[in-house]
Design an enzyme around this catalytic site. Structure first.
Site, PDB file in Angstrom:
ATOM      1  N   ASP A  45      38.361  32.676  42.075  1.00  0.00           N
ATOM      2  CA  ASP A  45      38.291  33.658  40.973  1.00  0.00           C
ATOM      3  C   ASP A  45      39.445  33.958  40.392  1.00  0.00           C
ATOM      4  O   ASP A  45      40.581  33.338  40.687  1.00  0.00           O
ATOM      5  CB  ASP A  45      38.108  34.940  42.150  1.00  0.00           C
ATOM      6  CG  ASP A  45      36.577  35.165  42.400  1.00  0.00           C
ATOM      7  OD1 ASP A  45      35.894  34.272  41.949  1.00  0.00           O
ATOM      8  OD2 ASP A  45      36.422  35.902  43.388  1.00  0.00           O
ATOM      9  N   LYS A  67      35.115  36.285  36.977  1.00  0.00           N
ATOM     10  CA  LYS A  67      35.213  37.478  37.833  1.00  0.00           C
ATOM     11  C   LYS A  67      36.146  38.530  37.224  1.00  0.00           C
ATOM     12  O   LYS A  67      36.481  39.606  37.739  1.00  0.00           O
ATOM     13  CB  LYS A  67      35.274  37.624  39.108  1.00  0.00           C
ATOM     14  CG  LYS A  67      34.360  36.676  39.956  1.00  0.00           C
ATOM     15  CD  LYS A  67      32.843  37.798  40.070  1.00  0.00           C
ATOM     16  CE  LYS A  67      32.384  37.405  41.462  1.00  0.00           C
ATOM     17  NZ  LYS A  67      33.214  37.700  42.575  1.00  0.00           N
ATOM     18  N   MET A 180      41.022  48.484  41.908  1.00  0.00           N
ATOM     19  CA  MET A 180      40.260  48.661  40.662  1.00  0.00           C
ATOM     20  C   MET A 180      40.335  49.903  40.020  1.00  0.00           C
ATOM     21  O   MET A 180      39.515  50.501  39.598  1.00  0.00           O
ATOM     22  CB  MET A 180      38.887  48.289  40.862  1.00  0.00           C
ATOM     23  CG  MET A 180      38.742  46.585  41.136  1.00  0.00           C
ATOM     24  SD  MET A 180      36.881  46.095  41.645  1.00  0.00           S
ATOM     25  CE  MET A 180      36.836  46.695  43.220  1.00  0.00           C
TER      26      MET A 180
HETATM   27  N1  SAH Z   1      39.335  41.054  47.827  1.00  0.00           N
HETATM   28  C1  SAH Z   1      40.689  41.699  47.158  1.00  0.00           C
HETATM   29  C2  SAH Z   1      40.132  42.948  46.242  1.00  0.00           C
HETATM   30  C3  SAH Z   1      39.254  42.583  45.145  1.00  0.00           C
HETATM   31  S1  SAH Z   1      39.321  43.748  43.928  1.00  0.00           S
HETATM   32  C4  SAH Z   1      41.616  42.215  48.188  1.00  0.00           C
HETATM   33  O1  SAH Z   1      41.350  42.035  49.531  1.00  0.00           O
HETATM   34  O2  SAH Z   1      42.548  42.353  47.894  1.00  0.00           O
HETATM   35  C5  SAH Z   1      40.523  43.484  42.693  1.00  0.00           C
HETATM   36  C6  SAH Z   1      41.333  44.571  42.817  1.00  0.00           C
HETATM   37  O3  SAH Z   1      42.388  44.331  44.077  1.00  0.00           O
HETATM   38  C7  SAH Z   1      42.355  44.939  41.592  1.00  0.00           C
HETATM   39  O4  SAH Z   1      41.665  45.644  40.629  1.00  0.00           O
HETATM   40  C8  SAH Z   1      43.633  45.747  42.155  1.00  0.00           C
HETATM   41  O5  SAH Z   1      43.160  46.908  42.536  1.00  0.00           O
HETATM   42  C9  SAH Z   1      43.682  44.971  43.645  1.00  0.00           C
HETATM   43  N2  SAH Z   1      44.703  43.826  43.668  1.00  0.00           N
HETATM   44  C10 SAH Z   1      44.292  42.494  44.152  1.00  0.00           C
HETATM   45  N3  SAH Z   1      45.430  41.891  44.108  1.00  0.00           N
HETATM   46  C11 SAH Z   1      46.414  42.642  43.519  1.00  0.00           C
HETATM   47  C12 SAH Z   1      47.882  42.624  43.130  1.00  0.00           C
HETATM   48  N4  SAH Z   1      48.491  41.384  43.411  1.00  0.00           N
HETATM   49  N5  SAH Z   1      48.507  43.292  42.730  1.00  0.00           N
HETATM   50  C13 SAH Z   1      47.789  44.716  42.570  1.00  0.00           C
HETATM   51  N6  SAH Z   1      46.643  44.957  42.902  1.00  0.00           N
HETATM   52  C14 SAH Z   1      45.758  43.962  43.253  1.00  0.00           C
END
Ligand code: SAH
Length: 263
Positions: A45, A67, A180
């Site tokens: 992704d 995605k 998000m």
């Molecule tokens: N499965 C992922 C989340 C997917 S939803 C997890 O467990 O982290 C995607 C959201 O995750 C983004 O919109 C943001 O809110 C958050 N996110 C993921 N990586 C990030 C990062 N490096 N810095 C800030 N927010 C992050």
């Protein structure tokens, strides 16, 4: 004629649903690194960082599944079909997702399809953004002086209105982590204040946590939407709300400018 899904998938194909963590490749699990170095195909992704993809075995096929919000390169059903098809060819496939695949990652949905088609799979957890990004921002999600519980929610709003449980969001001695949540931030701050949260409740928005472009913006429920606009923050951003955010002032340790330089 009926087909037996289990028999149809009989070559020893297998899908590994792997969490890639928040960005810093040092946060990959050993299992993830082993799999990236051994499998035939990687389906990844957009949240998966370039530095993580550097661990992929040269010669492995890489398939970008997209995605990004509102710009799904492959639709979810196409991804499901792709994974089933590759496994049926006998391939070992890593399905690589940002953070942890089971936290706002649709990992469960993809596995349900695999299970329905008799495809063998494994799950490798990853460091989810709540944990990884808060750590790199120097914000402990719990702390005995400030928060005894922590709530993870998605702020992805449908039709601009958030169907969040507002009374649950404004509980005292609790940290709220919003995935998000950038697009809906104004509405979230407004609703939390309308449901009794104090306007000066601290809030952090962290962009690109754990990598060189990490940016942390600190404010309050009252002023954060304006701050985020002024700073021009863009996705991915993690929002952390609660008294624990105050600790950033003394516990921020990560220096983005030195990211990637391993001691
Ligand atoms: N499965 C992922 C989340 C997917 S939803 C997890 O467990 O982290 C995607 C959201 O995750 C983004 O919109 C943001 O809110 C958050 N996110 C993921 N990586 C990030 C990062 N490096 N810095 C800030 N927010 C992050």
């Amino acid at each position: 004629m009926t087909t037996n899904a289990t028999t149809a998938a009989s070559p020893a194909g297998r899908v590994y649903l792997v969490g890639a963590g928040p960005g810093d490749p040092e946060l990959l699990t050993l299992r993830a690194v082993h799999l990236l170095q051994q499998t035939d195909v990687i389906v990844y992704d957009h949240l998966v960082s370039a530095a993580v993809l550097d661990f992929v075995r040269p010669g492995a096929e890489r398939i970008y599944a997209g995605k990004r919000r509102n710009e799904h390169t492959l639709r979810q059903e196409q991804i499901n079909t792709l994974l089933v098809g590759l496994a049926r060819e006998g391939k070992h496939v890593v399905r690589l997702k940002g953070g942890d695949p089971f936290i706002f990652g649709r990992g469960g949905e993809e596995l349900q399809t695999l299970a329905a088609h008799g495809v063998a799979f494994e799950v490798v957890p990853g460091v989810t953004a709540a944990s990884g990004v808060s750590s790199y921002a120097g914000i402990p999600l719990t702390h005995r002086d400030y928060a005894q519980s922590c709530l993870f929610v998605t702020g992805h709003l449908k039709d601009g209105t958030a169907a969040l449980d507002w009374p649950a969001m404004v509980r005292l001695r609790q940290t709220v982590v919003i995935y998000m949540g950038l697009g809906g931030l104004s509405e979230i701050c407004r609703q939390m204040m309308a449901h009794g949260a104090t306007p000066d409740l601290p809030i952090a928005v962290v962009q690109n946590g754990s990598v060189a472009t990490q940016k942390v913006v600190i404010g309050t429920l009252a002023d954060m939407p304006q701050r985020v606009a002024d700073e021009g923050l863009v996705s991915p951003c993690l929002t952390i709300i609660g008294e624990v955010v105050k600790l950033h002032g003394s516990l921020a340790w990560f220096q983005p400018e030195t990211a990637g330089i391993t001691p």
